[in-house]
Design an enzyme around this catalytic site. Structure first.
Site, mmCIF file in Angstrom:
data_model
loop_
_atom_site.group_PDB
_atom_site.id
_atom_site.type_symbol
_atom_site.label_atom_id
_atom_site.label_comp_id
_atom_site.label_asym_id
_atom_site.label_seq_id
_atom_site.Cartn_x
_atom_site.Cartn_y
_atom_site.Cartn_z
ATOM 1 N N CYS A 62 16.027 22.021 20.522
ATOM 2 C CA CYS A 62 16.100 23.427 20.115
ATOM 3 C C CYS A 62 17.562 23.875 20.004
ATOM 4 O O CYS A 62 18.468 23.264 20.560
ATOM 5 C CB CYS A 62 15.349 24.264 21.154
ATOM 6 N N HIS A 63 17.776 24.977 19.290
ATOM 7 C CA HIS A 63 19.128 25.512 19.101
ATOM 8 C C HIS A 63 19.816 25.829 20.418
ATOM 9 O O HIS A 63 21.031 25.705 20.523
ATOM 10 C CB HIS A 63 19.080 26.791 18.264
ATOM 11 N N THR A 64 19.053 26.249 21.409
ATOM 12 C CA THR A 64 19.665 26.626 22.684
ATOM 13 C C THR A 64 20.287 25.414 23.365
ATOM 14 O O THR A 64 21.327 25.525 24.024
ATOM 15 C CB THR A 64 18.624 27.306 23.592
ATOM 16 N N HIS A 94 14.399 21.861 27.019
ATOM 17 C CA HIS A 94 13.529 22.886 27.615
ATOM 18 C C HIS A 94 12.237 23.072 26.833
ATOM 19 O O HIS A 94 11.493 23.998 27.091
ATOM 20 C CB HIS A 94 14.281 24.228 27.700
ATOM 21 N N GLU A 95 11.983 22.182 25.853
ATOM 22 C CA GLU A 95 10.729 22.296 25.086
ATOM 23 C C GLU A 95 9.837 21.119 25.426
ATOM 24 O O GLU A 95 9.448 20.339 24.555
ATOM 25 C CB GLU A 95 11.012 22.318 23.577
ATOM 26 N N CYS A 130 5.474 34.180 37.901
ATOM 27 C CA CYS A 130 5.107 34.013 39.317
ATOM 28 C C CYS A 130 3.812 34.738 39.659
ATOM 29 O O CYS A 130 3.179 34.460 40.650
ATOM 30 C CB CYS A 130 6.242 34.497 40.219
ATOM 31 N N CYS A 179 5.754 39.257 41.038
ATOM 32 C CA CYS A 179 6.882 40.195 40.994
ATOM 33 C C CYS A 179 6.495 41.448 40.201
ATOM 34 O O CYS A 179 5.460 41.484 39.528
ATOM 35 C CB CYS A 179 8.122 39.531 40.391
ATOM 36 N N CYS A 217 5.854 40.674 36.577
ATOM 37 C CA CYS A 217 4.633 39.904 36.321
ATOM 38 C C CYS A 217 3.390 40.780 36.466
ATOM 39 O O CYS A 217 2.390 40.578 35.775
ATOM 40 C CB CYS A 217 4.540 38.710 37.260
ATOM 41 N N CYS A 247 9.755 37.588 34.163
ATOM 42 C CA CYS A 247 9.533 37.325 35.596
ATOM 43 C C CYS A 247 10.869 37.317 36.333
ATOM 44 O O CYS A 247 11.851 36.750 35.868
ATOM 45 C CB CYS A 247 8.833 35.980 35.759
ATOM 46 N N ARG A 255 15.116 33.977 38.551
ATOM 47 C CA ARG A 255 16.113 34.157 37.490
ATOM 48 C C ARG A 255 17.516 33.709 37.883
ATOM 49 O O ARG A 255 18.182 32.992 37.148
ATOM 50 C CB ARG A 255 16.203 35.640 37.107
ATOM 51 N N CYS A 258 8.710 26.889 23.458
ATOM 52 C CA CYS A 258 9.819 27.788 23.107
ATOM 53 C C CYS A 258 9.575 28.487 21.767
ATOM 54 O O CYS A 258 8.903 29.499 21.685
ATOM 55 C CB CYS A 258 11.140 27.029 23.128
ATOM 56 N N ARG A 263 11.732 21.000 13.395
ATOM 57 C CA ARG A 263 11.926 20.494 14.751
ATOM 58 C C ARG A 263 11.945 18.974 14.778
ATOM 59 O O ARG A 263 11.118 18.330 14.124
ATOM 60 C CB ARG A 263 10.776 20.949 15.674
#
Ligand SMILES: NC(=O)c1ccc[n+]([C@@H]2O[C@H](COP(=O)([O-])OP(=O)(O)OC[C@H]3O[C@@H](n4cnc5c(N)ncnc54)[C@H](O)[C@@H]3O)[C@@H](O)[C@H]2O)c1
Ligand SMILES: [Zn+2]
Ligand SMILES: [Zn+2]
Length: 368
Positions: free
Chosen positions: A40-42, A62-63, A92, A95, A98, A106, A110, A169, A362
């Protein structure tokens, strides 16, 4: 255990695939064997050094999608063998955010996640006894990873994981922008700026919501072809006259819903200005460069346009990612066209090159 993983050593240089030590999952954590992971771009944004909050060494990715291999103490909702999609945006279920239907942001982990640690402030990844940090709480450019239970969505075992990973994502972000953030009403007119993974997801989301007209705007004819495949009723090449064209199409009023999925603030402005007077809603999904500002003439707001932002499409991951996957399995979302290239972990840098060349939507890494 030893795992092969793609490590970001130095910004602006290729990732290095290395053997790392991965420790056992602790309380509330889960060991996942990855089957697939999108690029991914991130990931590229961090690898390049452009992200001011980036750090190294770290394992990017992260995907991810995979299978639960072990669970730590106190894990309640996941068991060995479960199929999971990773969530950089956890849920979670306890919180204040959530518990509120208005947001998916959430608050549970963080701070530590942003610093590259698991919730207890340590890492499970290391090399010669030196900690290697996690990325977005996921680090899925690796054969296995350890993640908090609250950051894993259990999905149907029927879902092929080499495509389910896209729900981690960009795809969920686009779908959710239309379905959760904007809650597009049936019969409406929508304009989607950008036909990458996020924009194409938004087109599909508008279609699922029953929009009557869906205009998709991009700079690439090839991508606009994919947008028609996802339900766009009209596609245009973007330019300085885009807002006028939207106004022309809508009797001078503008579109009921607009979506920005390009990351360019000039396009965000077009999305605001082509939203309908009275009630038009512009949803911003793109991540702009550091210090960039979205300019909005206040008159556009006074006359009834609204602007919303959307992180991960407002999707509460553990509850809603499995639902989106089920809609794919039911034939309502066509995920196949989004997977343009299949790579091995060793080819991860090729995934970055393809992305920079805008070659395909992708690249998906298959471990196996
Ligand atoms: N909000 C979130 O949670 C979230 C999640 C994932 C990605 N993102 C962001 O969403 C954005 C889109 O991601 P993506 O993966 O789809 O990226 P992408 O680069 O694949 O797609 C962007 C598209 O915008 C098009 N574009 C560029 N200039 C344009 C213009 N002037 N008019 C019309 N189209 C134009 C490009 O041709 C490209 O197809 C990025 O900024 C990304 O960082 C946000
Ligand atoms: Zn991503
Ligand atoms: Zn929470």
């Amino acid at each position: 255990m030893q795992v092969r993983a793609a490590v970001l050593e130095r910004f602006g240089e290729p990732l290095e695939v290395q053997e790392l030590e991965l420790a056992e999952p602790r309380t509330g954590e889960v060991l996942v064997r990855l089957e697939a992971c999108g690029v991914c771009h991130t990931d590229l944004f961090t690898a390049s050094g452009a992200d001011p909050s980036g750090y190294s060494p770290t394992v990017l990715g992260h995907e991810g999608a995979g299978v639960v291999e072990a669970v730590g103490e106190g894990v309640r909702d996941l068991a060995v063998g479960d199929h999971v999609v990773t969530l950089f945006s956890p849920q979670c279920r306890e919180c204040v955010h959530c518990l509120d239907p208005r947001t998916n942001l959430c608050l549970a982990i963080r701070e530590q996640q942003g610093l590259g640690f698991l919730p207890d402030g340590t890492t499970r990844l290391s090399r010669d006894g030196e900690p290697v940090r996690h990325f977005m709480g996921c680090s899925t450019f690796a054969e296995c990873t350890v993640m908090p239970e609250i950051a894993l969505a259990r999905v149907s075992p029927e879902a092929p994981l080499d495509r389910a990973c896209l729900f981690a994502c960009g795809l969920s972000t686009g779908l959710g922008a239309a379905m959760n953030t904007a809650r597009v009403a049936a019969g409406s007119t929508c304009v989607v700026f950008g036909a990458g993974m996020v924009g194409l997801g938004a087109v599909a989301g508008c279609r699922l919501q029953g929009a009557e007209r869906i205009v998709c705007i991009d700079l690439s004819e090839e991508r606009l072809g994919l947008a028609r495949g996802q339900g766009a009723t009209e596609t245009w090449i973007g330019g300085p006259d885009t807002v006028e064209r939207v106004l022309e199409l809508t009797g001078g009023f503008g579109a009921d819903y607009t979506f920005e999925a390009t990351g360019h603030v000039a396009v965000m402005r077009q999305a605001v200005e082509s939203a309908r007077m009275g009630w038009g809603l512009a949803t911003v999904c793109g991540v702009a460069g550091k210090g960039e500002v979205l300019e909005v003439v206040p008159r556009f707001l006074i006359t009834g346009r609204r602007v919303a932002g959307s992180s991960f499409g407002g999707v509460k991951g553990r509850d809603q990612v499995p639902q989106l996957v089920d809609r794919w399995l039911a034939g309502e979302i066509d995920v196949e066209p989004f997977v343009s290239h299949r790579l091995t972990l060793d080819e991860v840098n090729r995934g970055f090159e393809l992305m920079e060349a805008q070659d395909g939507i992708r690249s998906v890494i298959s471990f196996g």
